[in-house]
Scaffold this motif. Structure first.
Motif, PDB file in Angstrom:
ATOM      1  N   VAL A 123       0.571  -4.479  -5.384  1.00  0.00           N
ATOM      2  CA  VAL A 123      -0.462  -4.700  -4.483  1.00  0.00           C
ATOM      3  C   VAL A 123      -1.670  -5.345  -4.705  1.00  0.00           C
ATOM      4  O   VAL A 123      -2.450  -6.207  -3.620  1.00  0.00           O
ATOM      5  N   LEU A 125       1.385  -1.074   0.472  1.00  0.00           N
ATOM      6  CA  LEU A 125       0.081  -0.061   0.234  1.00  0.00           C
ATOM      7  C   LEU A 125       0.887   1.381   0.098  1.00  0.00           C
ATOM      8  O   LEU A 125       0.161   2.152  -0.585  1.00  0.00           O
ATOM      9  N   CYS A 148      -3.641   3.972  -2.055  1.00  0.00           N
ATOM     10  CA  CYS A 148      -2.011   3.642  -2.112  1.00  0.00           C
ATOM     11  C   CYS A 148      -1.449   4.868  -1.243  1.00  0.00           C
ATOM     12  O   CYS A 148      -2.170   5.541  -2.096  1.00  0.00           O
TER      13      CYS A 148
END
Length: 383
Positions: free
Chosen positions: A346, A207, A240
């Protein structure tokens, strides 16, 4: 056996400190731990700085220094006079301090070092010099461009340095192209303090993304590709975050570009210069979009602290990351390729853990500062 007594010469040092100076400080402290006597000699760039300091047991000696371009602002034609005056001040300082040392260890082949090496050689001391950058920003290329005396200063260095330190294969090749024989070149990379274990367990999926370094023309970083790739990521994964830790004259341009990138502008923060340790703890991945390097301290610190490292595929980065075995290499300027790498970190469980373990292992085995210090001790003792 008596340990070598080493005087490190740095054109600037604490509290004005960049990557080369941080590396010199790490090495000096590691050498002291190994039993060597080490001090730093550096110009007093600010009159408020004391002539002597001790930082973590490392003595810093600052010699009086005058820069005519700062005193006579706006006056042209000072380059030659300034260089000659600098040479006088540097020689005087080295003659004063070198008597208590066996070796002068210079960091970066720039004008001051040419005069420092000449002065040390005149007292029969051995001189070594570490090259900071290779390729089109090779130290000699930059030095030749500094002034009309630049080419002469390079020639002065070529005859007064006993050993050259190549921190990468690219730099070794550059030195050999200058006609320096292989017996005068030692390949010793930069080093890093490696924690016994990584700072924290990795998140299952990434993240937090980090850039660490200067925002400057001379940093040779592709900030635009980094920001545009992150923008692509955040469109799909709005949780993010990107932190840019550093500063410099290009900060305004970076902020201007960010304003055109939505939603990245909402998820990106410019932190400024600060202690990087908390940010390594925060980050899942470090993005290093360099266009030219000597050897990246940011990558070394990222690997050592258990952060997944992503870097442009240029020779020095490829060398640090073990040809892609210890970190992820991406083509220069390829926004889609970088965005795809970020997306994989991710979305794929365990991807960050995979890379952080490999990076930490390589940092420990190849770049531990104590191992690097041992190599220098052997070099000092052998010349």
């Amino acid at each position: 056996m008596n340990r070598p007594r080493v005087l490190m010469f740095c054109g600037q040092f604490w509290p004005k400190i960049g990557g080369a100076e941080r590396q010199a400080q790490k090495l000096a402290l590691a050498l002291i731990r190994s039993g060597c006597h080490v001090e730093v000699l550096t110009p007093q760039l600010d009159k408020t700085w004391p002539h002597e300091d001790i930082i973590d047991g490392l003595k810093i000696n600052r010699f009086p220094f005058v820069d005519l371009t700062k005193i006579l602002r706006g006056m042209r034609g000072l380059g030659l006079a300034n260089t000659l005056l600098m040479g006088t001040m540097v020689r005087r300082a080295v003659h004063r301090h070198i008597q208590d040392f066996d070796i002068l260890h210079a960091h970066i082949a720039w004008p001051m070092v040419a005069f420092a090496a000449e002065a040390a050689q005149a007292t029969q001391r051995k001189v070594i010099c570490k090259i900071a950058a290779g390729g089109h920003v090779f130290d000699f290329v930059s030095l030749r461009k500094t002034s009309l005396l630049g080419p002469k200063l390079v020639n002065k260095l070529l005859v007064s340095i006993d050993r050259w330190i190549a921190i990468s294969d690219e730099i070794r090749s550059d030195l050999e192209k200058e006609g320096i024989t292989t017996d005068r070149i030692a390949s010793i990379p930069n080093g890093v303090d490696v924690p016994l274990s990584s700072i924290r367990p990795a998140r299952d999926k990434a993240l937090h993304f980090l850039y660490l370094g200067r925002f400057a023309h001379t940093a040779y970083k592709d900030y635009a590709t980094l920001l545009r790739a992150f923008n692509k990521l955040v469109v799909e994964f709005p949780d993010c975050e990107l932190k840019l830790v550093g500063g410099g004259e290009l900060e305004g341009e970076i902020r201007k570009l960010l304003k055109t990138l939505h939603p990245a502008s909402l998820r990106t923060e410019l932190i400024g210069f600060t202690d990087p340790k908390p940010w390594f703890e925060w980050a899942d991945a470090l993005i290093h979009p360099s266009l030219a390097e000597g050897m990246s301290n940011a990558l070394l610190e990222g690997m050592a602290n258990g952060v997944t490292c992503i870097a442009n595929d240029i020779p020095p980065n490829r060398e640090v990351l073990g040809a892609g075995e210890a970190g992820i290499l991406v083509p220069i300027g390829d926004i889609d390729a970088l965005a795809q790498v970020l997306r994989k970190l991710v979305t794929v469980p365990g991807e960050c853990e995979h890379w952080r373990q490999r990076g930490h292992k390589r940092a420990e085995e190849a770049y531990s500062i104590d191992r690097i210090a041992d190599k220098y001790v052997k070099l000092y003792s052998g010349i």
